[in-house]
Design an enzyme around this catalytic site. Sequence first.
Site, PDB file in Angstrom:
ATOM      1  N   HIS A   1       8.446   3.740   5.811  1.00  0.00           N
ATOM      2  CA  HIS A   1       9.468   4.175   6.768  1.00  0.00           C
ATOM      3  C   HIS A   1      10.697   3.282   6.772  1.00  0.00           C
ATOM      4  CE1 HIS A   1       6.191   6.791   7.881  1.00  0.00           C
ATOM      5  NE2 HIS A   1       7.191   7.628   8.042  1.00  0.00           N
TER       6      HIS A   1
ATOM      7  N   GLU B 243       2.640  18.781   3.345  1.00  0.00           N
ATOM      8  CA  GLU B 243       2.596  17.368   2.945  1.00  0.00           C
ATOM      9  C   GLU B 243       1.169  16.849   2.802  1.00  0.00           C
ATOM     10  OE1 GLU B 243       4.498  14.931   5.922  1.00  0.00           O
ATOM     11  OE2 GLU B 243       3.673  16.081   7.575  1.00  0.00           O
TER      12      GLU B 243
ATOM     13  N   ASP C  72       4.452  12.169   1.825  1.00  0.00           N
ATOM     14  CA  ASP C  72       3.032  12.244   2.141  1.00  0.00           C
ATOM     15  C   ASP C  72       2.254  13.067   1.125  1.00  0.00           C
ATOM     16  OD1 ASP C  72       2.481  10.670   4.446  1.00  0.00           O
ATOM     17  OD2 ASP C  72       3.773  12.030   5.573  1.00  0.00           O
TER      18      ASP C  72
ATOM     19  N   CYS D 164      12.012  17.664   1.993  1.00  0.00           N
ATOM     20  CA  CYS D 164      12.627  16.602   2.794  1.00  0.00           C
ATOM     21  C   CYS D 164      12.068  15.218   2.471  1.00  0.00           C
ATOM     22  CB  CYS D 164      12.488  16.907   4.285  1.00  0.00           C
ATOM     23  SG  CYS D 164      10.782  17.095   4.814  1.00  0.00           S
TER      24      CYS D 164
HETATM   25  C1  PEP Z   1       7.349  13.334   3.967  1.00  0.00           C
HETATM   26  O1  PEP Z   1       6.164  13.072   4.172  1.00  0.00           O
HETATM   27  O2  PEP Z   1       7.819  13.553   2.841  1.00  0.00           O
HETATM   28  C2  PEP Z   1       8.306  13.374   5.083  1.00  0.00           C
HETATM   29  C3  PEP Z   1       9.546  13.776   4.903  1.00  0.00           C
HETATM   30  O3  PEP Z   1       7.888  12.945   6.293  1.00  0.00           O
HETATM   31  P1  PEP Z   1       7.708  11.394   6.701  1.00  0.00           P
HETATM   32  O4  PEP Z   1       8.318  10.571   5.623  1.00  0.00           O
HETATM   33  O5  PEP Z   1       8.365  11.219   8.012  1.00  0.00           O
HETATM   34  O6  PEP Z   1       6.222  11.238   6.762  1.00  0.00           O
HETATM   35 MG    MG Z   2       5.377  13.079   6.149  1.00  0.00          MG
END
Ligand code: PEP
Ligand code: MG
Length: 586
Positions: free
Chosen positions: A196, A438, A462, A509
């Site tokens: 993150h 994911e 993920d 995303c």
């Molecule tokens: C992902 O898992 O690709 C995603 C965009 O969500 P996060 O990174 O917040 O888990």
């Molecule tokens: Mg995710």
Amino acid sequence: MKQERGKILEGIAASPGIGMGDAFCLQRRRHGIRRYHIEESDVEAELLRFDGGVVRAIENLNSIMKEIDSESSRNHYDILQAHTFMLEDPVLIDGTKKKISERRLNAEWALENTVRDLETMFFNRADETLQERVADLHQSTHHVFDQLLGVQSRLMSDIPENAVVIAENLSPSETTTFYRTRVAAIVLEKGGRASHVAIIAQSLGIPTVLGVPEALEIIRDGGRVIVDGGRGRVVVDPSDAQRERYEDRRKRRDSLAMELLDRKTAPAQTKDGTHILLGANLAALGKLANLDAFGADVVTLFRTEFMFIDRAQPPDEEEHYSCYRKLVEGAGGRPVTIRTQDLGGDKCPQYWPFADERNPLLGTRGVRTVQRHPEWMEQQVCAILRASALGPVRLLLPMITGVGELRELRELIARAKESLRKRGVAYDPDTPIGIMVETASAGIVADRLAAECDFFSIGTNDLVQYTLAVDRDSQELAYLYSPLHPAVLRLVDSICKAAKSQNIPVALCGEIGSDPLYTLLLIGAGIDEIGMGASNIPFIRGLIRESHRSEAEKLFADALDAHTVEDVRELVIPWMRSRFPRYFSD
Ligand code: PEP
Ligand code: MG
């Protein structure tokens, strides 16, 4: 300190760009606690030393609280206040003093011992609020230990503008403070490609290198550092020649960025007519101006979990609504995808009731919290629906693993709509409801899921983790964490086909959306919308406008034919570099 001039440290390339500045080393307390018995004659002095440590720790907390005055930091303020109260608690203070005077333990040892007693006491009671106090206990006594040990641990609020932050690790909430203080770059000893910290750094356009062993040992506080976030390199105390070389590269990258920015209103359309929506991924309201600045078509992902962190209780419906209202208004008519909270893993607030899980990434995360705390989700969903009355909003559910779960959540959403209707509150009844794809299971049953939702958003961060069984934060296993793994490519392929067969759009995303290396593969797979840190949009748009969908489809088909990650890499990287040299000169 073993610093050498111009030494190059290698790490994980987590957020591109070149950052230069003076190092600000965030040293946590790493020294072990010395334990020794004191003489009877020293008891009085030791008690005074302990009292002094506590007083200075409280003064320190008070001075931080004075600096925090903004509305958004109210909860941070409350937490610090709770820590000062904890340092005045007689059970902690008198208990420690008793151990100093009766058992003749030195102050640090006595404090450590009392903390352990309290911890055991809290955990042995079935009362959750007491268990939650353990985190407070540790954080507040941390300040006293620092005072006793004479270690001034520096705070996020001390970081000057344009510094290069060097730390062992940063929590997601610490990283969000960079929305306020602009830093030149980040270097961490820990962390993986899709952690993150990397995501927030990307969304803020801060060059970042993670997983640099011993960075704190090697880099001198205040020394000059160059961070090459695209290549995962850190140059410590650079020579003049190194400095010039990097300045040169930075200028070239900046001039390409300026040229591409000039065309920020041109659609991201391939030469043979496929239009891809390019969106910003946001984790806070602070950077809404970037939507215009970089020409985002949409907000592909608004991560809401950071609203839940750094506070004593979860936000209520009104707080959620006030945030989403600002988001929708700030987006100026662009569609906005708001994801319900994805707490868990490394994003756990103080009041998190699932702290004893052995494997948090496979534990309670995202929509799974609904089992224990349905009210978190209910209030958030009501607020998202209310925001849909103000502009185009899409509601996104994270961590879905199957159709049963999706149906239950759709029922919860239907109940929320019903309650808004009864309250006479406006919302758009046709708000699209989508899911993050994911988890491996969601990818495998994507055809079934596509029939019961309005859009997909593939979360490769993920999806890679849960398909390859590799912790996305792991520095040790970073070599295994690859979105180019044939298993991931096959899943992406079948997810896109499932979406097409049900005629629903599919966004992506994950962090690979920001990396031009993957752009053609994504177009070739059939992705309709790509989300990323907004500052990357001009590069991705430029590249799409120079490409053909037909060549993207061929590249993706060839990648699907490959057997190993290495085969895919050897196919894609040289091909992209020679086809789009300007985008990869960095
Ligand atoms: C992902 O898992 O690709 C995603 C965009 O969500 P996060 O990174 O917040 O888990
Ligand atoms: Mg995710």
